[in-house]
Design an enzyme around this catalytic site. Structure first.
Site, PDB file in Angstrom:
ATOM      1  N   HIS A  32      56.028  40.308   6.126  1.00  0.00           N
ATOM      2  CA  HIS A  32      55.941  40.785   7.504  1.00  0.00           C
ATOM      3  C   HIS A  32      57.274  41.415   7.921  1.00  0.00           C
ATOM      4  O   HIS A  32      58.326  40.996   7.460  1.00  0.00           O
ATOM      5  CB  HIS A  32      55.641  39.613   8.447  1.00  0.00           C
ATOM      6  CG  HIS A  32      54.298  38.992   8.229  1.00  0.00           C
ATOM      7  ND1 HIS A  32      54.126  37.687   7.863  1.00  0.00           N
ATOM      8  CD2 HIS A  32      53.051  39.513   8.334  1.00  0.00           C
ATOM      9  CE1 HIS A  32      52.831  37.422   7.756  1.00  0.00           C
ATOM     10  NE2 HIS A  32      52.156  38.516   8.034  1.00  0.00           N
ATOM     11  N   ASP A  83      45.065  35.760  14.275  1.00  0.00           N
ATOM     12  CA  ASP A  83      45.944  36.095  13.151  1.00  0.00           C
ATOM     13  C   ASP A  83      46.798  34.872  12.801  1.00  0.00           C
ATOM     14  O   ASP A  83      47.438  34.293  13.681  1.00  0.00           O
ATOM     15  CB  ASP A  83      46.833  37.279  13.580  1.00  0.00           C
ATOM     16  CG  ASP A  83      47.642  37.860  12.434  1.00  0.00           C
ATOM     17  OD1 ASP A  83      47.201  37.758  11.275  1.00  0.00           O
ATOM     18  OD2 ASP A  83      48.713  38.435  12.715  1.00  0.00           O
ATOM     19  N   THR A 120      54.527  45.257  13.259  1.00  0.00           N
ATOM     20  CA  THR A 120      55.908  45.669  13.540  1.00  0.00           C
ATOM     21  C   THR A 120      56.023  47.159  13.861  1.00  0.00           C
ATOM     22  O   THR A 120      56.791  47.553  14.743  1.00  0.00           O
ATOM     23  CB  THR A 120      56.814  45.309  12.338  1.00  0.00           C
ATOM     24  OG1 THR A 120      56.670  43.906  12.094  1.00  0.00           O
ATOM     25  CG2 THR A 120      58.270  45.621  12.607  1.00  0.00           C
ATOM     26  N   SER A 152      48.043  36.810  17.433  1.00  0.00           N
ATOM     27  CA  SER A 152      48.763  35.650  16.891  1.00  0.00           C
ATOM     28  C   SER A 152      48.674  34.528  17.917  1.00  0.00           C
ATOM     29  O   SER A 152      48.366  34.776  19.094  1.00  0.00           O
ATOM     30  CB  SER A 152      50.225  36.009  16.619  1.00  0.00           C
ATOM     31  OG  SER A 152      50.898  36.218  17.855  1.00  0.00           O
ATOM     32  N   ASN A 172      46.897  44.817   7.779  1.00  0.00           N
ATOM     33  CA  ASN A 172      47.448  44.388   9.068  1.00  0.00           C
ATOM     34  C   ASN A 172      48.741  45.131   9.404  1.00  0.00           C
ATOM     35  O   ASN A 172      49.641  45.213   8.569  1.00  0.00           O
ATOM     36  CB  ASN A 172      47.803  42.901   9.020  1.00  0.00           C
ATOM     37  CG  ASN A 172      46.604  42.004   8.858  1.00  0.00           C
ATOM     38  OD1 ASN A 172      45.481  42.476   8.715  1.00  0.00           O
ATOM     39  ND2 ASN A 172      46.834  40.707   8.872  1.00  0.00           N
ATOM     40  N   GLY A 180      51.470  42.545   6.424  1.00  0.00           N
ATOM     41  CA  GLY A 180      52.763  43.222   6.333  1.00  0.00           C
ATOM     42  C   GLY A 180      52.626  44.710   6.088  1.00  0.00           C
ATOM     43  O   GLY A 180      53.387  45.289   5.313  1.00  0.00           O
ATOM     44  N   GLY A 181      51.658  45.348   6.767  1.00  0.00           N
ATOM     45  CA  GLY A 181      51.372  46.763   6.528  1.00  0.00           C
ATOM     46  C   GLY A 181      52.490  47.717   6.936  1.00  0.00           C
ATOM     47  O   GLY A 181      52.513  48.859   6.505  1.00  0.00           O
TER      48      GLY A 181
END
Ligand code: 13P
Length: 287
Positions: free
Chosen positions: A177, A84, A232, A49, A229, A208-209
């Site tokens: 996300h 990202d 978290t 990011s 992706n 937001g995988g």
């Protein structure tokens, strides 16, 4: 050597599996992801990011670190280094710094401006052999201070952006996300199928995988998702392992914590998370 994500995603789409994008924040995360990909013979995408790029010292530092690790850890599986949710300015900086893949997140611009800026970046990436991801319909949740609303993309807008020649398309299908709220209605497979119908063979990206149930992940892959992706979940695993280590108080007498030992449990926790995801996404053995 870093590669564009194009070939790995084309193969994934054809073979009905997905390549994981795992975000990196430091040396330990990067090493953990690369070593796991190599051990499992899986292609992988390292996501950076803009905030993480800044934290690590800047995009050139990131490129230098990743290239050094590829060589010195003998990583031979395909690895793409991917910006990202890049801004237009960030995308240009990463192209110059040596990233092999770029995401331009123009989803917050009016569609005409998204089209114009994406077109410029398609041209630059094509000349340099880089892959480019575009986003239509913002992904919900909060990432690096940017809060999206979790929309479902308009399939006609997806086609408009796909036709510009991007490599892959992130279409919002109700994914967000971070953690999913208890009342989350699930992914909109109706939207996904409608997008797929419009964009044909273009590999689709699921952001937001973290926290999407395994059956939904598998269904999304069967409908054309070729890149997923995850951020978290690595962060939670890393934080929990580090917290436990500190609470156990294994510091060196009079010298505080050994910095390498302090980060080792988090490193192992990321390896375990990445392995679990690669198995779920079906990318193991596909390098
Ligand atoms: P999560 O943090 O929800 O796994 O999402 C990561 C992501 O989509 C990065 O772009």
């Amino acid at each position: 050597m870093l590669v564009s994500a194009k070939e790995m995603l084309t193969k994934a789409r054809e073979g009905k599996y997905a390549v994981g994008q795992f975000n990196i924040n430091n040396l330990e995360w990067t090493k953990a992801i690369l070593l796991t990909a190599q051990e499992l013979s899986s292609p992988v995408i390292l996501g950076v990011s803009e905030g993480a790029g800044k934290y690590m010292g800047g995009y050139k530092t990131v490129v230098g670190m990743v290239n050094g690790l590829l060589e010195e850890l003998n990583i031979t599986v395909p690895v793409a280094l991917h910006l990202d949710h890049g801004s237009y300015e960030g995308a240009k900086k990463c192209i110059l710094a040596g990233f092999s893949s770029i995401m331009f997140d123009g989803s917050h611009y009016p569609i005409e401006e998204n089209v114009q800026k994406t077109t410029e970046l398609v041209n630059a990436c094509n000349i340099l052999g880089l892959s480019l991801e575009a986003e239509v319909g913002s992904i919900g949740g909060e990432e690096d201070g940017v809060v999206g609303m979790g929309e479902c993309a308009d399939p006609a807008e997806c086609k408009m952006i796909a036709d510009l020649g991007v490599t892959m398309l992130a279409a919002g299908i109700g994914n967000i996300h971070g953690k999913y709220p208890a009342n989350w209605p699930g992914l909109s497979f109706e939207t996904l199928a409608a997008v797929k119908e419009k964009v044909g063979d273009m590999p689709l990206v699921l952001h937001g995988g973290t926290g999407i149930p395994a059956d939904m992940i598998k269904k999304a892959i069967s409908l054309g998702v070729a890149k997923i992706n995850v951020n978290t979940e690595c962060q939670l695993a890393f934080a929990e392992a580090t917290r436990k280590y500190i609470e156990a108080g294994k510091d060196q007498q009079g010298k505080g914590f050994d910095p390498r030992k302090l980060l080792a449990p988090g490193f192992e926790a990321i390896r375990a998370t990445v392995k679990e995801k690669m198995e779920l996404f079906g990318s193991v053995g596909k390098a």
